[in-house]
Structure formats: C-alpha cells, structure tokens
Design a protein around this motif. Sequence first.
Motif, mmCIF file in Angstrom:
data_model
loop_
_atom_site.group_PDB
_atom_site.id
_atom_site.type_symbol
_atom_site.label_atom_id
_atom_site.label_comp_id
_atom_site.label_asym_id
_atom_site.label_seq_id
_atom_site.Cartn_x
_atom_site.Cartn_y
_atom_site.Cartn_z
ATOM 1 N N ASN A 132 0.801 -1.220 0.000
ATOM 2 C CA ASN A 132 0.000 0.000 0.000
ATOM 3 C C ASN A 132 0.836 1.274 0.000
ATOM 4 N N THR A 133 2.144 1.132 -0.199
ATOM 5 C CA THR A 133 2.973 2.280 -0.565
ATOM 6 C C THR A 133 2.738 2.640 -2.023
ATOM 7 N N PHE A 134 2.402 1.628 -2.820
ATOM 8 C CA PHE A 134 2.219 1.808 -4.256
ATOM 9 C C PHE A 134 0.755 1.647 -4.678
ATOM 10 N N PHE A 135 -0.091 1.202 -3.759
ATOM 11 C CA PHE A 135 -1.516 1.049 -4.006
ATOM 12 C C PHE A 135 -2.272 1.687 -2.842
ATOM 13 N N ASN A 136 -3.582 1.803 -2.989
ATOM 14 C CA ASN A 136 -4.436 2.316 -1.924
ATOM 15 C C ASN A 136 -5.148 1.160 -1.235
ATOM 16 N N ASP A 137 -5.430 1.325 0.041
ATOM 17 C CA ASP A 137 -6.258 0.362 0.758
ATOM 18 C C ASP A 137 -7.662 0.416 0.162
ATOM 19 N N ALA A 138 -8.135 -0.702 -0.345
ATOM 20 C CA ALA A 138 -9.456 -0.758 -0.973
ATOM 21 C C ALA A 138 -10.484 -1.440 -0.085
ATOM 22 N N SER A 139 -10.277 -1.375 1.227
ATOM 23 C CA SER A 139 -11.267 -1.902 2.149
ATOM 24 C C SER A 139 -12.542 -1.078 2.062
ATOM 25 N N PHE A 140 -13.649 -1.682 2.428
ATOM 26 C CA PHE A 140 -14.907 -0.949 2.496
ATOM 27 C C PHE A 140 -14.849 0.081 3.628
ATOM 28 N N GLY A 141 -15.537 1.208 3.416
ATOM 29 C CA GLY A 141 -15.691 2.202 4.462
ATOM 30 C C GLY A 141 -14.481 3.089 4.635
ATOM 31 N N VAL A 142 -14.599 4.035 5.583
ATOM 32 C CA VAL A 142 -13.527 4.982 5.903
ATOM 33 C C VAL A 142 -13.386 5.041 7.412
ATOM 34 N N PRO A 143 -12.227 4.707 7.968
ATOM 35 C CA PRO A 143 -12.036 4.863 9.413
ATOM 36 C C PRO A 143 -12.282 6.315 9.823
ATOM 37 N N SER A 144 -12.805 6.517 11.033
ATOM 38 C CA SER A 144 -13.185 7.867 11.454
ATOM 39 C C SER A 144 -12.025 8.843 11.382
ATOM 40 N N GLY A 145 -10.820 8.378 11.654
ATOM 41 C CA GLY A 145 -9.673 9.279 11.608
ATOM 42 C C GLY A 145 -9.250 9.658 10.210
ATOM 43 N N GLN A 146 -9.814 8.973 9.201
ATOM 44 C CA GLN A 146 -9.456 9.249 7.817
ATOM 45 C C GLN A 146 -10.570 9.956 7.047
ATOM 46 N N VAL A 147 -11.624 10.370 7.728
ATOM 47 C CA VAL A 147 -12.725 11.056 7.066
ATOM 48 C C VAL A 147 -12.322 12.493 6.756
ATOM 49 N N ALA A 148 -12.389 12.847 5.493
ATOM 50 C CA ALA A 148 -12.087 14.223 5.093
ATOM 51 C C ALA A 148 -13.340 15.084 5.031
#
Length: 930
Positions: A114-130
């Motif tokens: 995931n240095t070269f890709f994005n985490d494609a898990s469902f949802g957004v952790p609360s600390g990562q909500v923009a």
Amino acid sequence: MPRRTPHNWFFDKLRTPGRFPGFLKTASVCVLVAGLLSPLTQAATAAPQLTASNDYCGGQCSDILPPGENGNATLAQILLNQAFGTQPSHAEDQLGPYADLATGYSGLTDTKINTFFNDASFGVPSGQVASTEKPAGRGDVTIVRDKKTGVPHITGTTRYGTEFGAGYAAAEDRLWLMDVFRHVGRGQLTSFAGGAPANQGLEQEFYRNAPYTEADLQAQIDNAVAGNGARGQQALADATAYLDGINAYIDASDSGRYFPGEYVLTGHKDAITNAGTIGHFKITDLVALASVVGALFGSGGGGEVNNALSLIAAQSKYGVEEGTEVWESFRERNDPEAVLTVHNGESFPYAAKPDTPRGEALPDAGSVTQEPLVHDRTGSAATASATGTSADAAKTALSSARRGMSNALVVSGTHTASGHPIAVFGPQTGYFAPQLLMLQEIQGPGISARGASFAGLSMYVELGRGQDYSWSATTSGQDIIDTYAVELCQDDYHYLYHGTCTAMDKVEQKNAWTPTVADGTAAGSYTMRVWRTKYGPVEYRATVGGKKVAYTSLRSSYLHEVDSIIGFQLLNDPDYLKGPQTFQSAVQHINYTFNWFYADSQHTAYYNSGDNPVRASGVDAEFPVWAQSAYEWQNWNGAANTADYTPPSAHPDSIDQDYYVSWNNKQAKDYTSAPWGEGSVHRGDLLEDRVKKLVDAGGVTRTSLVRAMADAALADLRAEDVLPDLLKVINSSPVTDSTAAAAVSRLQAWVTAGARRTETSAGSKTYADADAIRILDAWWPLLVKAEFEPGLGSDLYTAFTNNIPVDEAPSAGHGPTGSHAGSSFQYGWWSYVDKDIRAVLGEPVQGGLRQKYCGGGDLGSCRDTLLGTLRQAAGLTAAQVYPGDDQCSAGDQWCADSIAQRALGGIGHGKISWQNRPTYQQVVEYTSHR
C-alpha cells in the motif's frame, strides 16, 4: 458543503500564451481567484466511522487509479495550474505511487504494497474522514470522502438515494469529462468544445462507428428495459435516480459558481456575470456515453476489407493457391504456439476457416475507396482537411485507448502460501487527465461494491470488488463485426435488400464553432454524413466482379450498447453473486467483447463475454461476404439487429484453473477470431513465463505476483523473446566488424541483465543499458523490412503492414497506440521474425510461415542481412532514433518512452517513466467468504 473539484483537458491551445480573455489582467485575476477559492477554505464536516462488517477481504484488497480521483477544477484552479503548476486537491495524488512501482517493486513486501496502491477496504475509518455530505440535503444518502485519495464512499438507505448519491459524486469528480463524452457520442464535440483538430478527429472517429439518432438512443433504453423484466425496470429506475443526482450537482455548482472552469473557457458560462447554462443530463446521454465506451473497449473484429486487399496482393504475387497459403501463414488464425488464457487443452471453436468458403465478395483490384464522412467544410475546418491534422490528432489522443489494453494475473489457492487465491488485474484505459475511469464505493439496498467505473456510467461499479469477491476484465477482441457487400441499384444510395431496391438512410450531424478562450482555432463548420443500411453503416465503395457495391460494417453490439447494463447490475448485487458460477452467469449478460476474471477466498474463474453471432455455414469471417439471405447471421433481424448468438458453453470459460494470464492474447484453443499477431511471441508470454514459474515453485504471495506483473511491465518483448535468436544467427560465425561487434556485445549484456527498460535509479530519467535500447529501437524496423520485403515484394509487404504494424515499442509513436500511451508490444511482427529466424536456424517451428524469408532461407545470407542492418542501426544517433515531439526534445530517450497524461480538461500533470501495466489495478487476496 458541496465539494469543489478540479478538472482537466484535451485542448492543447489552452496552454498557448494569449488565449485567455482580455479582462483577465493581473489585478482582475487576483480578485477572481480569491472569490472562486473562498469556498475551498471551509473546514470539512466531521463524520462518524463507517462500519465495514460486510468486508471479507481482511485488509488485503488494494487498488490504484492515476492521476487522481478529482477531475473537476474551477476556473481559478485551472488558471493557477497553468500559471504556477499548482494542483487541486486529489488531482494527481495517485500518480506518484503508481509511477514509483517501476523502481520500487524489487524491494516490495506485503507490508509495502500500500505504498504503491491504496487500501481498498470498504468504508472509511473515522480518523481518515475528510468530508461528509448529504447531497441536495437528502436524508437517505451520505457521501464520505477519505483524506488520502478523496474517493467517494456512497451509503444509501434507499435504492433511489444510493443511486442519486452516485450521480452526484460522479458530477463532483467528472462533470466536464462526462459532458465532453456525451457530445462525442453524438458527434457534437466541436459545436460544444470548439474546432481544435483533436476535437474534430474524435467526433469523426466515433460518429462513423455509431451514427445514432436521438430515436436510436431512446430505442436502446426501451428495448433493454422491455427485454429484461424486473432487472430492466430496476436498471431504468437506477439510471433515473443517477441522472437526478448529476443534475442536482449541476444546479448546485451553477448557483454556487464552483462549476468546472472549462465551461468558461469554452464560452458556455461567463466568469463575471455567471450568464450561460450547463445542460442537464438525460437518459439518452447515458446511451451516447455507453456507445463511446463500447466502441473503444468492447468491440472486436472488422478489418475485412483490409484483409481482402492483402489477400489480393498475395494472390497477385504468388497465384491464388500459393498466395492464399502465404496469407494464411501471416494471419496466424489459430497458431499452435500462441499463449492461451485457458491452457488446459479444452477447445472452444469459433470463427474457424471453412473448408469451402461461400459468399465471399472480394473487391476488384484497385476499386476500393473509403466512404467520405465529412462534407461542406468552411473556415478552419477547410484548413484541417487540407493538413490532415484531425485524423492525426485522433490517432494520438483517445483512440490510443482502443489499442492499449489490460492484463490479469490470477493464481488458484492451491498454489499460494495462504491457500487463498490471489489476483493482480485491471483494465488499461489509457492515460488521461482526468482519467476516463473514476473510483467509488457504493453501499445500498441491493448494491455493495467498490472500484472503478467509466465517468457518466457509474450507477454501478464496473470493475472492482464486492463483499467477498473481486472481478476485472481485459479486452478480448473476438470477432463480432462482419463486412457485407451490398449490391447497389438505381444509384449509389439504393441497395438490394432481400431482392428489393431499398433506399439507404442518410444520417447527418452539422457542427459549427467559433473561437473560444480555450481553443484558438478560427471559426469553421462541417457536416458529418453517414449512409446506413440494414447491414450497418457504409464504410467503403468498390466493385465486385464489375458490380458496384457498398461495403458496410455490422457489429452485434450495434444499436445494443446499453444491453450490458444488466450484467453490471448483477456484479454489484451481493444477493445474486455468491460464487464463480453466478459470476459467470452475470457477465454472460455483457455483450461487449471482454475477458472476465474472478477471485474470492476459495475460487477463481474466467469467462469470455460478447454476443458472438452464429454465422451462416461456409461464411469466412475474415473477408467481406455478399449481403444476401444465404450469408447473413442465423435468424438475423435487420430492423432490430438481433440474431442467434453462440451459447455460453461455447465461450471460453473456466473455474479454478491453476492460474490465468491475459494480456489481450488468445483465449483458448481453436478460438480463432483474434486480431492479427497472436502467434509464437505475444506480450502475454511475458506474464505466462513469470506466473508459470511462480506456480511451479508454489507458495505464491501478493508480493510475488505484483513483482511478476511489474517485472513484465518493464520488459522489452523483442529483447526478451526474439533478440536471443537474432544474436544466435549473428554469432553463428565470428563478428569481425568492430561496429557490429560492439553492438552485439551491448545487446547481449542487456539480454543477460533481463532485457528491461529501467532507469539507472529512481528519478534519474536515464536508462540503464541505454545504448542497447537505442540500438534495438533503431534496428527492429530496419531488420524487419530487410528480412521480409525482398521475399514478399514491396506491394505485399506494405499490404501486410497495413494489417499489423511492424513495431509498437514505447517510443514508437507511429504504432497503433501512439506515443506516450504506456501500453506497448501488443501489435508487431515479433512472431513473424521469431518463426522465420528459428526456421532459418533449423529449429522446430509449429505453424510456421509458408517459406523462409531471412536471406532467402540461407543462414549465411540471413546473417549478412542482420549484420548489415545492425551496423546501420548502431550508427544512428539518439536524436535520429528519438526525433522529438510536442512532449520531448530530440534525443531524449527516457522522455520518448515516458507516459503523458493526455489532457481532457484544464489541469495538466507531469510525465512519468514508462510502465506497461493497467491504468486501474487491483491486488486482492480474500481471507474469508460469506
């Protein structure tokens, strides 16, 4: 707060000094920028964490889609980008990680993926909500965007609200691009966006393939809904809600004055008064968009007239019998040495050469002329006609995406370290700014998916993942297009249809444009005119046995591009898709020509989709046939363009094969409808060799499979699979010429090092083995011509190069992909060189050419030919090999190979080093299943 997004651009004149409005002087620009940027400074709304209890990937799903999710830009953001190079938020944040894999893959570990890709898990952790948004104030849908990528995560409590949110998010991220393509699909781009040569070329290319009227577009909707019961009704309801979301964003951005700045630069909106309108989207716009996507990525076959011309050239040189055999050997319809996706020996016969062809309608020599498309040019259109720039621009812009396609590497759990299947796969949709695809997650009643969709068609995820499975596709290119020779009667615009003289339909699109801020092209106009028959649009005129005919092109997806919506609906439905069997059943509803791949925690699967017509007995799909009942598709209905299609069991398919690879190569044994060039050397071999080696060793991991893909992405196919035999011929005797000896030494050292086109270090913009790469780039076209033209003769050699180009190296801008497009080595003469050189060496060759060409088959003479052309190539300077273009100065080898994000809007991005890999790509390994 509605999201203010950035946009991007294909009007090259935008960057030309002095193209901005007179009122945009320094002080005015500062005021305007300050006013338009003010909404951007407002803080994002906090949001609760989204739950992901329906995610079975265990944190092992990743994806990437450069350059970035954000494809809209206000006028201020465009001006700042042009003046200072500043980038709107999330406009290019996926470009760097994507580019870095080229130098970082050798040190890859599972924790670094995931240095070269994005985490494609469902949802957004609360600390990562923009940001969190209730589009149009609705209570039944929420759009959450994450901090890292800005991808929209759409969660609805009603089906309508979910699809409304999908439409709203799509417009936030790609409104201008969607608007461009609904006009491309209607042949109205120049009237909408100006008369730049690239715009002319694009609308001409697509209008010829899909000259639809508004009634045709509506009929597609009506037929798809009526023919699919409850699923069809649901699709219509979803599309309607999706459109409502798009239009709600248009209204909000218009009143709030944060709409894409391209509308100002093309004269649709006034930056000061806000006068002007942005047209609402309607249901037929979606069909127009789908017709563009279908023409680009989902239609294989055609080319029967060019096939006939090269066959005639071969028969003219060798006589009918021998000429036909020579032609067949180059066509490689069913080459026994071709790499296969289904490699278990199972046969799937389709479009085989008939023993006794019937109904062929080959043109009289010298009689073929292409049907003119453009008429009544005025102003700058007349100038474009004289220079040919429209066609040239089209070849180097969007049309490159048609050729450069996708790949897939899928390994069964039997051969992985975890016991779970692993997949690294994705589509190659070209490199554009903004990208044709967009990322999203959609969660709502009957929908649960994350992945990529074409902008404007994102009511469903088209390539991506569900709760416990992922899927992807590569373009398969099997033949669903046939050419018919319709006999003319009365005049050039009437033809015989089932014995009756019938008038052709004339379909016209008249376009006119005036100069805009974004495009300095002078005012102009023209009319595009297509003559349509029941057998499809007219492409050529000719005579056959002295009779005047029109050659028409009929594809099974013509008038049916929207039918595939049901398949995509099923792929997104967790209540329907439960395993490999239901996956295969879902993609059987897709009439585009794709290879589909699937992986969950237990199974893998493959299926080749497309409406493959059942041809009349004795018809050879390679050549034009008479437009007569005896040679039509079985049970063909000319009014609706429907027919009998081969059943699902006849399509290449498989479940739980040890591994699958696909890079637009041959699907399976006896599936003979592929494009030219699927022989002994194909870029699919780059994947086959690496994945088979991993599988044989066992214990495959996500890391090792990504490494295999990345290593293949940097390989020079010619150097890896053909150059060793070329050097074997040359080294059959001592090389005494110092220039040739030095070149041989460099080439051999490069092959020994792995035959890759890689930088000396990250960011160096200089190749390791630069001299060897330059020599091979210069040598290949010289050696192919010297090897084959003397034996074939110039006429036949030229005819064959019209069927398949000699080369498609990264810097070969003359190839079908065009320059700076990334995708390489799909089309070329490497298989012909390989088979011929092995034959000259006396090595066994299956499915060889009809005769030996290099040196007339004599090893010594062949060696002289290769040495002579090698000396010539070694003497060429870098400036001669890489002459420079609008992106690069002459002699800049790295730049000549580099990938450019072709501008489709106002925001530009820098070039990245060459990689031959999908644009959107997933890396997945599921840990559990529902």
